[in-house]
Motif scaffolding. Structure first.
Motif, PDB file in Angstrom:
ATOM      1  N   THR A 122       0.831  -1.202   0.000  1.00  0.00           N
ATOM      2  CA  THR A 122       0.000   0.000   0.000  1.00  0.00           C
ATOM      3  C   THR A 122       0.866   1.252   0.000  1.00  0.00           C
ATOM      4  O   THR A 122       0.572   2.229  -0.687  1.00  0.00           O
ATOM      5  CB  THR A 122      -0.925   0.008   1.238  1.00  0.00           C
ATOM      6  OG1 THR A 122      -1.774  -1.142   1.187  1.00  0.00           O
ATOM      7  CG2 THR A 122      -1.785   1.254   1.257  1.00  0.00           C
ATOM      8  N   ARG A 141      -6.173   3.746  -4.466  1.00  0.00           N
ATOM      9  CA  ARG A 141      -5.448   2.949  -3.481  1.00  0.00           C
ATOM     10  C   ARG A 141      -4.541   3.795  -2.600  1.00  0.00           C
ATOM     11  O   ARG A 141      -3.995   3.291  -1.621  1.00  0.00           O
ATOM     12  CB  ARG A 141      -4.653   1.847  -4.187  1.00  0.00           C
ATOM     13  CG  ARG A 141      -5.575   0.794  -4.796  1.00  0.00           C
ATOM     14  CD  ARG A 141      -4.836  -0.432  -5.207  1.00  0.00           C
ATOM     15  NE  ARG A 141      -4.028  -0.207  -6.393  1.00  0.00           N
ATOM     16  CZ  ARG A 141      -3.359  -1.181  -7.021  1.00  0.00           C
ATOM     17  NH1 ARG A 141      -3.396  -2.421  -6.575  1.00  0.00           N
ATOM     18  NH2 ARG A 141      -2.648  -0.911  -8.103  1.00  0.00           N
ATOM     19  N   ARG A 144      -7.570   4.918  -0.358  1.00  0.00           N
ATOM     20  CA  ARG A 144      -8.433   3.758  -0.102  1.00  0.00           C
ATOM     21  C   ARG A 144      -9.910   4.158  -0.206  1.00  0.00           C
ATOM     22  O   ARG A 144     -10.745   3.731   0.586  1.00  0.00           O
ATOM     23  CB  ARG A 144      -8.107   3.117   1.258  1.00  0.00           C
ATOM     24  CG  ARG A 144      -6.684   2.583   1.317  1.00  0.00           C
ATOM     25  CD  ARG A 144      -6.389   1.864   2.612  1.00  0.00           C
ATOM     26  NE  ARG A 144      -6.992   0.541   2.672  1.00  0.00           N
ATOM     27  CZ  ARG A 144      -6.456  -0.560   2.159  1.00  0.00           C
ATOM     28  NH1 ARG A 144      -5.340  -0.499   1.482  1.00  0.00           N
ATOM     29  NH2 ARG A 144      -7.064  -1.721   2.286  1.00  0.00           N
TER      30      ARG A 144
END
Length: 235
Positions: A122, A141, A144
């Motif tokens: 991440t 991403r 999120r």
């Protein structure tokens, strides 16, 4: 990683603390559910490990309460209950995974390391500003964030987000439960595949409709992601 473990069994805590030390993990241990909740609120944590049976506040209630406030922190539940309904209940309350007692500390460490790998992934995605987009779904991403038909979806757990992201990257491709456990959860989950089934069920409920469930069961194989509308027969 900074991990808060809420567990009332002193010997279990001592065993896990020893492995934390070997792996360079900073751990804190609380033996009461209510105290654990207050400690969770007072600091930042990378992961929570919560026992099912706790004094002060039971683990399922604690997990549900935390998940209502924070959809992004990973939660692993420890449980001596081995029935399917109990395990599914823990997942439905927001846990990302569970470990059944008695457990090997190596099994617990495997799950923790899988979370660490996802955190590193991440972070790399944040640096790249990477995003995903399909016909009806947009995923950022870095933040999120998820948009379905341009409507924000804000109640996905970390594992639901990871699972959705993986499927969006592989539209119409069929995956077995074993493949999803290895590629999304980050480890081989021996013997029990209900984790995948519960997360697919929750995603269908949160983002799908009867006409557009997004996730389709391929009987005898696994699941696939398809944004096509379900054909209906009209009399």
């Amino acid at each position: 990683m900074r991990i808060l473990m809420i567990e009332d069994n002193k010997s279990v805590c001592e065993m896990v603390e020893m492995f934390f030390s070997k792996e360079g993990i900073t751990g804190e241990f609380v033996n009461n559910g209510l105290e654990g909740y207050n400690r969770y609120k007072s600091s930042d944590w990378d992961l929570l490990i919560i026992d099912w049976m706790l004094p002060g506040m039971d683990g399922v209630t604690l997990c549900r309460k935390i998940r209502q406030e924070n959809s992004s922190i990973p939660i692993i539940m420890l449980t001596a209950k081995d029935s399917e309904s109990d395990q599914v209940l823990g997942l439905e309350m927001g846990a990302d995974d569970y470990v059944t007692k008695p457990f090997s500390p190596l099994a617990l460490m495997a799950r923790i390391k899988a979370v660490a790998r996802r955190y590193n992934k991440t972070n790399n995605e944040k640096e790249d500003g990477h995003s995903l987009e399909s016909k009806h779904i947009k995923i950022n991403r870095e933040t999120r964030e998820v948009l379905i038909h341009n409507q924000s979806i804000q109640n996905l757990t970390p594992k639901e987000f990871d699972l959705l992201s993986y499927f969006v990257q592989h539209p119409r491709q069929v995956f077995s439960r074993e493949q999803l456990l290895e590629r999304v959860w980050g480890y081989q989950f021996y013997g029990d595949e209900r984790t995948v089934d519960v997360h697919i069920k929750r995603l269908r409920k949160k983002i799908g409709t009867a006409e557009q469930p997004f996730f389709h069961t391929v009987w005898g194989v696994g699941y696939k992601f398809d944004e096509s509308l379900v054909e209906t027969n009209e009399n």
